[in-house]
Design a protein around this motif. Sequence first.
Motif, short mmCIF file in Angstrom:
data_model
loop_
_atom_site.label_atom_id
_atom_site.label_comp_id
_atom_site.label_asym_id
_atom_site.label_seq_id
_atom_site.Cartn_x
_atom_site.Cartn_y
_atom_site.Cartn_z
N VAL A 25 49.34 44.85 43.56
CA VAL A 25 48.32 45.33 44.88
C VAL A 25 47.80 46.50 44.32
CG1 VAL A 25 47.74 45.69 47.33
CG2 VAL A 25 49.19 43.52 46.58
N VAL A 26 48.60 47.48 44.18
CA VAL A 26 48.12 48.94 44.23
C VAL A 26 47.14 48.99 42.87
CG1 VAL A 26 48.67 51.41 43.63
CG2 VAL A 26 50.36 49.98 45.02
N TRP A 27 47.60 48.28 41.77
CA TRP A 27 46.89 48.18 40.57
C TRP A 27 45.45 47.36 40.82
CZ3 TRP A 27 45.51 43.14 38.61
CH2 TRP A 27 45.10 43.14 37.30
N PHE A 28 45.40 46.55 41.64
CA PHE A 28 44.21 45.94 41.84
C PHE A 28 43.20 46.91 42.75
CE2 PHE A 28 41.04 43.38 44.16
CZ PHE A 28 40.68 42.37 43.13
N VAL A 29 43.67 47.33 43.47
CA VAL A 29 42.84 48.15 44.38
C VAL A 29 42.43 49.40 43.79
CG1 VAL A 29 43.02 49.86 46.25
CG2 VAL A 29 44.06 47.73 46.53
#
Lengths: 92, 591
Positions: A25-29
């Motif tokens: 999720v962090v990677w995507f954000v």
Amino acid sequence: MKTTSSDNNKAYWRANVSLLSKLLVVWFVVSFGCGIILVDWLDQFSLFGFKLGFWFAQQGAIYVFVALIFIYAWRMKIIDRQFGVSDDEDEA
Amino acid sequence: MSTQMLTYLFVGLSFALYIGIAIWSRASSTKDFYVAGGGVHPVVNGMATAADWMSAASFISMAGIISFVGRDGSVYLLGWTGGYVLLAFLLAPYLRKFGRFTVPDFIGERYYSRAARIVAVVCLIFVSFTYVAGQMRGVGIVFSRFLEVDVSTGVIIGMAVVFMYAVLGGMKGITYTQVAQYCVLIFAYMVPAIFISIMITDNPIPQLGFGSEVNDGSGLSVLQKLDSVLLDLGFSAYTEGSKSTIDVFAITAALMFGTAGLPHVLVRFFTVPKVSDARLSAGYALVFIAILYTTAPAVASFARLNLVDTVHNTPYAEAPEWFGNWENTGLIAWQDKNNDGIMQYGSGAALSPTKPSFKGNTGAHGERLLNNQPTESINEVYIDRDIMVLANPEIAGLPGWVIALVAAGGVAAALSTAAGLLLVISSSISHDLLKKTLLPKITEKQELLYARIAAAAAVCIAGLFGIYPPAFVAQVVAFAFGLAAASLFPALLLGIFSKRANKEGAISGMLVGLVFTFSYIAYFKFVAPELNSAEHWLWGISPEGIGTIGMILNFVIAITVSRLTAKPPQSVQELVDNIRIPSGTKATANH
């Protein structure tokens, strides 16, 4: 040992997948979120003299990526030990 | 000593080093040849992975492209580093636990099928050759400028060197040579970047420098000045995007998932001793990669600023020496449209057709005359994007040894990746195609011989691609990523994260993904290039980004077909259970 530990292995896998999902999720954000979708909106703020969206796209996301991989390696080492599936003893 | 002599010296010394290491660590078994004996330290492996990873496209082309397209160039930065995260999270540890030599090995075994293995080999060869073609072209460009030979001769010299250590040394030789190559290439990239950052902004850290104020007293930051200079010349602003958000999204995703599916990078993780080492090694690799990748956008903006400063409104007769040097390689051209003897630089293509074709004689000011027709645009200067990093130290007027160093770095980047790819091609042919499929009876010694023959053949084919290049280095490479994303990544991911995925699903998914992506790219690039614009594209997604759609198709088909057909056998489900836990990792299996 293999059959009795199968529940343990399932729990280990769930812990792994849940950690992975959070980090992804962090990677995507930071990449698709801040660097692409929100880039124009973020550009109204500034950081170190850069427009913020531009900075995320060309610098910031990469720094976060590096941190993510080390966090994963470190957390997984702990999870490995917790579930007794660590590869530490293999070298012996 | 002249720049020319220094270049010979630096490139020569670095070659001697690589070849020396290759001979010192010569492979004696197939295991040494394929995976370096499986006992390489994570930091060393990380450094070798970084060299393997950072190709001619990263070193030579990437900053050049960013330099010309500004913010849109972020797709390469985000895509190539973000893909590394996926690789470290989703694939590397499990493939290490699986512990065989090649990616088709995993696919063949996980999907219990010779057909799946062959499909994977085909995808892999396809992807690797597309990628290696770009590297050879990179080598050619470096040699043509710095050794003052033509591109074809440059490629042949490069082929000979790659052949020496890929064929003799195998993975073991390559791992240690790549460590040396990483050191050479990162040093060569950073030195001019730091110099130029100090010259323009007084800040020695390029990553901060391109956000700092320009030291000309204007009070503007580098990017603000660049925006205003480019807008004046009729370009769009450097820090604004011109591609649609969906296209940027798709291209970034294709590069990311392609990175994760790239066979020559995956195979790197077979060379560390343990699963936890594979996770850590990916982290070190990304640190080493990030040093270059965060410097590249700084280099890009400095180079563009310097280029405009030195070229625009300069009389040709007073043009700096580098302009003529690059003009001699055919990568820069000037056509005096208004006959004033002064170079006008601006937006739009200077020439029609866009690539220069030289007449062989020179004009009134000593410029090389062109067969091309002038265009309506006021722009008189053609500049090949691939030269930006190489020419950057010359444009900034840095000393000769820095220029020589960059040449050695460019060669290191191109050769390290080319060698890694050739190895993947040769091992997939000798191991997956011959040993596991066609000729199961051959001995280890024969297999090693076949691997070397395959590597030799692959070097020759790659050289041909380098002499007759298909397009820009980074563009060609971008297609390789699209194909890898659409074919290999879903099969690998499902193989680990879904026990239900079976051979029918994997094979149909890979085929559909590969065929769809390949046809889309081929249609817009070769069959109907005149239609290659946003209004004809599927949902506004360019051929560079179509791998993302190919990948989604692959996933949908693989999952649906798997649900409709029989479960994989018990032994395969146990294999999946086994690769999911790190304990009990064996040294990479020896067959």
